[in-house]
Scaffold this active site. Sequence first.
Site, short mmCIF file in Angstrom:
data_model
loop_
_atom_site.label_atom_id
_atom_site.label_comp_id
_atom_site.label_asym_id
_atom_site.label_seq_id
_atom_site.Cartn_x
_atom_site.Cartn_y
_atom_site.Cartn_z
N HIS A 178 76.02 48.95 160.96
CA HIS A 178 75.21 49.05 159.74
C HIS A 178 76.15 49.40 158.59
O HIS A 178 76.80 50.44 158.59
CB HIS A 178 74.12 50.11 159.88
CG HIS A 178 73.23 50.20 158.69
ND1 HIS A 178 72.03 49.51 158.59
CD2 HIS A 178 73.37 50.87 157.51
CE1 HIS A 178 71.48 49.76 157.42
NE2 HIS A 178 72.26 50.58 156.74
N CYS A 179 76.20 48.52 157.61
CA CYS A 179 77.13 48.69 156.49
C CYS A 179 76.40 49.33 155.31
O CYS A 179 75.48 48.72 154.73
CB CYS A 179 77.70 47.33 156.07
SG CYS A 179 78.90 47.45 154.72
N PRO A 180 76.77 50.56 154.93
CA PRO A 180 76.09 51.18 153.79
C PRO A 180 76.44 50.54 152.45
O PRO A 180 75.68 50.67 151.49
CB PRO A 180 76.58 52.63 153.85
CG PRO A 180 77.90 52.56 154.55
CD PRO A 180 77.78 51.43 155.54
N GLY A 183 73.97 47.79 152.34
CA GLY A 183 72.61 48.25 152.60
C GLY A 183 71.87 47.44 153.62
O GLY A 183 70.66 47.22 153.48
#
Length: 439
Positions: A178-180, A183
């Site tokens: 999950h890439c912040p 998003g």
Amino acid sequence: MYVVPPPQRSDPGSNSDLRVYQTWKGSNIFFLQGRFIFGPDVRSLGLTIFLIVAPVTIFCVFVARKLMDDFSDHLGISLMVAAVIFTVYVLVLLLLTSGRDPGIIPRNAHPPEPEGLDGSVDAGAGQTPQLRLPRINEVNVNGMTVKVKYCDTCMLYRSPRCSHCSICNNCVERFDHHCPWVGQCIGLRNYRFFFMFVFSTTLLCIYVFAFCWVYIRRIMGMEETTIWRAMIKTPASIVLIIYTFISMWFVGGLTAFHLYLISTNQTTYENFRYRYDRRANPYNKGVVENFKEIFCSTIPPSKNNFRAKVPREPGLPTRSVGAGFMSPNMGKAVDDIEMGRKTVWGDMAPGADHGEGQLADTRVNVKEGELGELSPDIRTTVDETVDRAGIHPRRSSWGRKSGSWEMSPEVLALAARVGEPNRTAGGSSSNLSSETRHA
């Protein structure tokens, strides 16, 4: 005999206007009526766009515009146009990465049916065996055995390379991470665009970095001064050189890392958890085939139609409460990084709530005065059963007896069975007495 009333159905027209994205159980955020799906941390996407657009704007205003005067007309304009087009291209890749379904597997409405329902499960007399789904199943992938886990949240066995994202609360196919910064989860359907976004951002940093130095060299040549004096004359170039140099270490290192993952057919999650360099990788097909799988294969369609209308809610089926399905994690705490939760008590809520609702409907409060209307035999049998079951008068919140009893359906059924012979005997005796009177 008391009959359990059927569950009340919702209004047939209550869900007629609802769509899937409006009743979505994950943590995603939708835009444009379900046409774009983002993660719950979509606000970080604004920061990412700012970090891309702001330096390019400074470059166009303070560097590229000056170079247009120094170079010929076509070459100077092309520098500006290339920077703008490249930036738009990067932003489109960012939107394709963060605004589309990464490969979410739809949740099951009910747990899968347990295998082996042949009655071979041992159980005591009068008891129905509890059927527990195995926590882990084994599947064959390219001749190697791969273990797949059961997801208590989505109520399904995850496919190989699938994992549950604790941030988006969804099971994602070929889950990478999950890439912040974007998003969104990175999975089967957006990994290609994610890599192209990171790689293109690296090239954009190199482009800005290089032409900032070209502008400094032009100042040195035109004014015949030292490099330090030339740098002082263009502070915007110095800021962009420092900024792009730091950014190149970040996005460039990320690009190199994912090139390694693609060449060995791994995901970020698998690389950090399973360490395929110490064991065989069942998904590795060779460098060429691995790159073809990522860049030349067809992206599968989404398994979710977020704009589809939600069907009317069917009536809840009657389910057994005393026995049946048990979750692999029912009754114990689970600390799984894929689940993102500590316990799984909430997973058994749908079935348990339904069962408790049926039991609550079957409870009959019998006042103490009403027991006196029963025959002595029935009353004695009921009292003995109540004593053995440990049922006591229910107390109110003020500590006083409320004058009512909570009796289970078993007690009522036993009272009914005991009462049938008495009613039959009573009926026969009344008939005999009437016949005697007639005689």
